[in-house]
Design a protein around this motif. Structure first.
Motif, PDB file in Angstrom:
ATOM      1  N   TRP A  43      11.324  40.609  42.947  1.00 38.91           N
ATOM      2  CA  TRP A  43      10.520  39.584  43.327  1.00 38.91           C
ATOM      3  C   TRP A  43      11.478  38.631  43.892  1.00 38.91           C
ATOM      4  O   TRP A  43      11.354  37.900  44.875  1.00 38.91           O
ATOM      5  CB  TRP A  43       9.423  38.999  42.616  1.00 38.91           C
TER       6      TRP A  43
ATOM      7  N   TYR B 269       7.685  42.389  54.370  1.00 39.83           N
ATOM      8  CA  TYR B 269       7.459  42.038  52.997  1.00 39.83           C
ATOM      9  C   TYR B 269       6.238  42.580  52.419  1.00 39.83           C
ATOM     10  O   TYR B 269       6.004  43.049  51.148  1.00 39.83           O
ATOM     11  CB  TYR B 269       7.460  40.513  52.797  1.00 39.83           C
TER      12      TYR B 269
ATOM     13  N   LEU C  70       5.138  31.295  47.841  1.00 37.82           N
ATOM     14  CA  LEU C  70       5.860  30.529  49.169  1.00 37.82           C
ATOM     15  C   LEU C  70       4.847  29.593  49.410  1.00 37.82           C
ATOM     16  O   LEU C  70       5.395  28.687  50.361  1.00 37.82           O
ATOM     17  CB  LEU C  70       5.772  31.761  50.277  1.00 37.82           C
TER      18      LEU C  70
ATOM     19  N   ILE D 179       7.830  32.292  40.361  1.00 36.38           N
ATOM     20  CA  ILE D 179       7.674  33.828  40.508  1.00 36.38           C
ATOM     21  C   ILE D 179       7.147  34.646  39.257  1.00 36.38           C
ATOM     22  O   ILE D 179       6.441  35.141  39.199  1.00 36.38           O
ATOM     23  CB  ILE D 179       8.868  34.259  40.995  1.00 36.38           C
TER      24      ILE D 179
ATOM     25  N   MET E 190       2.735  36.597  46.360  1.00 39.56           N
ATOM     26  CA  MET E 190       3.713  36.160  47.080  1.00 39.56           C
ATOM     27  C   MET E 190       3.518  34.815  47.693  1.00 39.56           C
ATOM     28  O   MET E 190       4.148  33.903  47.958  1.00 39.56           O
ATOM     29  CB  MET E 190       4.260  37.146  48.308  1.00 39.56           C
TER      30      MET E 190
ATOM     31  N   GLN F  99      12.720  31.485  50.057  1.00 39.60           N
ATOM     32  CA  GLN F  99      12.477  30.204  49.980  1.00 39.60           C
ATOM     33  C   GLN F  99      13.731  29.208  50.432  1.00 39.60           C
ATOM     34  O   GLN F  99      13.907  27.980  50.656  1.00 39.60           O
ATOM     35  CB  GLN F  99      12.375  29.835  48.228  1.00 39.60           C
TER      36      GLN F  99
ATOM     37  N   LEU G  93      11.967  36.971  47.431  1.00 35.92           N
ATOM     38  CA  LEU G  93      11.463  35.682  47.695  1.00 35.92           C
ATOM     39  C   LEU G  93      12.390  34.807  47.735  1.00 35.92           C
ATOM     40  O   LEU G  93      12.370  33.518  48.410  1.00 35.92           O
ATOM     41  CB  LEU G  93      10.307  35.436  46.814  1.00 35.92           C
TER      42      LEU G  93
END
Lengths: 456, 325
Positions: free
Chosen positions: A260, A225, A432, A438, A428, A268, A264
């Motif tokens: 994104w 990533y 996270l 985001i 990120m 998640q 992501l």
């Protein structure tokens, strides 16, 4: 004659080689001077015979290319009886710094390892020379032979060297997806095929994710990533660009936000392995190798460790193209490369080395044989040197498709690239670890990244 | 030659030899011409013996440090010509929130590690100073971290900190405690780095304290024991004052170690993350110099670091300097 010499150091030793050679010649009483031996200024369009290539040639090689690149150089040395070759493995993480230092000390090797992201910096700093004329006139090596996306990354964009080609890709590394067949079989999930979609990948990831006692013990998918190639390609796929025409970054554009979310949201959700777990397991590839991740976004260069860990039976693992999203597919791509230094005093030998390096029965044949290199030459797309290697991987067409779909990195100055990458990684982590949305994280990241860009 | 000799004589007469008491007895320590020559010869020998080390130190430390100071007034990215910017890099530092945060983090790390290192080093030194049969083995175990490279230590600790399979969290789970995500939590990562720094530095402190403890006359400790002083009293009133000079030294050495060692540890374990929670000043300096190639600004940061170290060393040594006066 075995004249090749290898060293492992943090800087080239051309001066030492020159002194050694001069002493050797004077002791032999021949009094010759390789620098004046007629091999330095090659005639355009002429290919010297192997024995006509004389003098000394120094080559820098990335340390991660050990030992393959060394074997290639040694084979080249064997094929050139009147040439003395010296090569040196250089720490990749300090490579740019060391080359800049070598350039300032006028101590560059004749042939330099390079990579796409550093191409413009190397050109502007006078480290590498323009290969355009050579590639345009040489009977054996032509710019047209290279995969256009990969060669384009070595074409300087802007500045006084605009349009010049300052390097050649070593391998066409574009992202494909590797999958562990045993984990698919255990879950009773069908193997993916080249016509799959992103939704298919997400659904398969859900089926392959296993949770025990509140902890996830197996993830469906993972990628590097932190690698800009992964996320820039997805911004492009959604129709955006990381860099606007006015040179500002667009980490918060609608297309970037889609990218994104693309990466992501599944992390998640818990079906893609988080970066923190990758780190504890020793890197982004490790979870796939140790069987705690079913699918991995990787390149041809990672086939050797995958074969070592998952097996050499076609039933062990497979490879497939990246899935499409709304019919579109742009994959991360990049390459290490090879160039000729701007200060070489043996241009003829350096050019001869490039010719040999990219030949089917020379360097490229040896490199492809290791499974670690995808020939970047379109003329070798169907060559047996890589297609006829024993499987796995079986689906070699996936690599060719990836080359077609490969995206390129925008023209961000080299000294800003690390900063941009760092800002994205921080954003990120904000999402996270801290649970920031985001939208908020990347809006803030865009402000920071553009500030950093303006500072410089 | 005469001037040098006379200068040497006057210097010799002004400064008494340590513990000789000669300064209080004029005449006895009076220099002669021959002692002046001896002083010259000793000075010459000292210069000859120091010269190789001093040359290397000058070439590889002093000159680069001066060059770095000079570079701090330029903007330079290694690729283009350096541009004079005066004090701009220093002004930029004052407004650089990331740099100031990393400096603050470094100060916190130094404070939270130096005190435990000094205290634990002293306590362990007392413990291993007891002559028993297995003490050599115990001492070896305590000194083990000193022979392991920082990078290897960091790799080892990264495995220990693994939230799922690491020894620490596995042990905690056996006790019914859910361990934190050490290196992936902005709250716990600085503590994780601090623990490694302490672990790495304790052996150095133990060595110095052990040497100092062995210089304390045994009779003095025994007399206190006979007078009814307990272990705590003996440690507080005899041992601790007896190792005071080593405490100054250990404090300075460990503080400097913390400043530099953290680079290796942070680089291997966290790369400054998560969320820059472990981005210490030296790591930020490295990133600025060798990833962003912002050499001028990085040189200014290095100068700031040098000033901080010099000031800190002076502060720690000041009580001892006053005492010597």
């Amino acid at each position: 004659m075995q004249s090749v010499r290898q060293s492992r150091h943090t800087g080239p030793r051309k001066a030492t080689a020159a002194i050694t050679a001069a002493l050797a010649l004077s002791l032999a009483g021949c009094g010759g001077n390789d620098a004046e031996g007629g091999s330095n200024e090659p005639e355009a369009g002429e290919v010297p015979a192997p024995e006509e290539v004389t003098g000394e040639l120094t080559i820098s090689v990335f340390d991660w290319q050990d030992p393959v690149e060394g074997q290639v150089i040694e084979a080249y040395d064997e094929a050139r009886p009147n040439l003395e070759v010296e090569y040196e493995y250089v720490t990749a993480s300090e490579y740019v710094q060391l080359m800049l230092q070598s350039q300032m000390a006028d101590d560059l090797p004749d042939v330099v390892a390079t990579f796409d992201l550093a191409n413009d910096t190397f050109a502007d700093s006078g480290i590498t020379q323009d290969l355009t004329e050579f590639l345009g006139t040489d009977p054996e090596l032509s710019a047209d032979e290279f995969a256009p996306t990969f060669l384009a990354n070595y074409e300087v964009r802007g500045g006084e060297n605009d349009g010049e080609i300052h390097g050649l890709p070593r391998s066409a590394d574009a992202k494909v997806i590797y999958y562990n067949k045993a984990l698919f079989d255990e879950a009773g999930v069908a193997y993916p095929t080249d016509d799959w979609t992103w939704e298919d990948l997400l659904e398969i990831s859900r089926q392959l994710t296993i949770t025990e006692g509140g902890s996830t013990v197996q993830y469906g998918f993972g990628a590097n990533y932190n690698q800009p190639a992964e996320w820039v390609s997805k911004i492009n796929m959604f129709g955006g660009a990381l860099l606007a025409e006015d040179g500002t970054l667009q980490l918060d554009s609608p297309e970037a936000m889609q990218a994104w979310h693309y990466w992501l949201d599944p992390i998640q959700e818990g079906i893609f392995i988080p970066p923190s777990v990758q780190a504890t397991q020793g890197g982004n590839l490790a979870p796939f190798l140790n069987g705690t991740q079913a699918m991995y976004s990787g390149v041809r260069g990672q086939v050797p460790p995958i074969r070592n860990s998952l097996g050499t039976d076609p039933a062990d693992w497979g490879v497939v193209t990246w899935p499409t999203t709304d019919g579109e597919r742009v994959v991360g791509a990049g390459s290490a490369g090879i160039g000729i230094s701007a200060t070489t005093d043996n241009l003829a030998a350096a050019q001869d080395y490039l010719r040999w390096y990219y030949s089917e029965d020379g360097g490229m044949g040896m490199l492809a044989e290791t499974y670690a290199v995808m020939p970047p030459l379109t003329s070798l797309a169907d060559s047996a040197i890589w297609r006829d290697l024993p499987a796995p991987p079986e689906n070699n067409d996936a690599y060719l498709q990836a080359i077609e779909d490969g995206g390129s990195y925008p023209d961000i100055p080299f000294n800003n690239q690390a900063g941009v990458r760092d800002v994205v990684i921080q954003a990120m982590d904000e999402v996270l670890i801290n649970g920031t949305s985001i939208e908020d994280a990347f809006t803030q990241a865009n402000i920071e990244a553009n500030d950093a860009l303006n500072d410089d | 030659m005469t001037d040098v000799a006379s200068s040497s004589r006057s210097h010799a007469s002004a400064v008494p030899a340590p513990n000789s008491g000669a300064g209080h007895r004029p005449g006895r320590g009076r220099p002669t011409r021959s002692s002046g020559h001896r002083g010259d010869r000793r000075g010459l020998w000292a210069a000859i013996l120091l010269a190789p080390n001093l040359s290397v130190f000058t070439v590889f430390v002093i000159v680069p440090a001066l060059l770095a100071f000079g570079l701090s007034f330029f903007e330079w990215d290694l690729t283009s010509d350096a541009k004079w910017v005066g004090l701009e890099n220093y002004l930029r530092f004052l407004g650089d929130e990331r740099a100031l945060t990393s400096l603050r983090l470094t100060a916190i790390l130094m404070a939270t590690t130096a005190i435990p290192i000094v205290f634990l080093g002293f306590v362990i030194a007392i413990g291993v100073n007891v002559p028993t049969r297995w003490m050599r083995v115990v001492r070896t175990l305590y000194f083990m971290p000193i022979v392991i490279s920082f990078v290897a230590s960091a790799v080892l600790w990264r495995f220990l900190y693994d939230p799922t399979y690491g020894l620490i969290n596995t042990t905690l789970s056996l006790m019914g405690i859910e361990g934190p995500e050490w290196l992936f939590s902005p709250t716990w990562a600085p503590a994780a780095v601090a623990i490694v720094v302490i672990w790495l530095n304790i052996p150095t402190a133990v060595i110095f304290y052990l040497a100092a403890l062995q210089q304390i006359p045994h009779e003095r400790i025994e007399a206190a024991h006979l007078d009814g002083a307990g272990a705590w009293s003996r440690a507080r009133h005899i041992l601790w004052p007896g190792v005071r000079q080593q405490t100054f030294f250990v404090s300075v050495v460990t503080t400097l170690h913390v400043l530099y060692q953290t680079f290796d540890i942070v680089s291997v374990m966290t790369q400054g993350g998560p969320l820059r929670s472990t981005e210490v000043f030296i790591y930020y300096l490295y990133e600025t110099a060798f990833r962003s190639f912002d050499i001028g600004y990085a040189s200014a940061l290095a100068t700031v670091l040098f000033i901080c170290i010099a000031a800190l060393t002076f502060l720690v040594y000041r009580p001892q300097l006053k005492e010597n006066e």
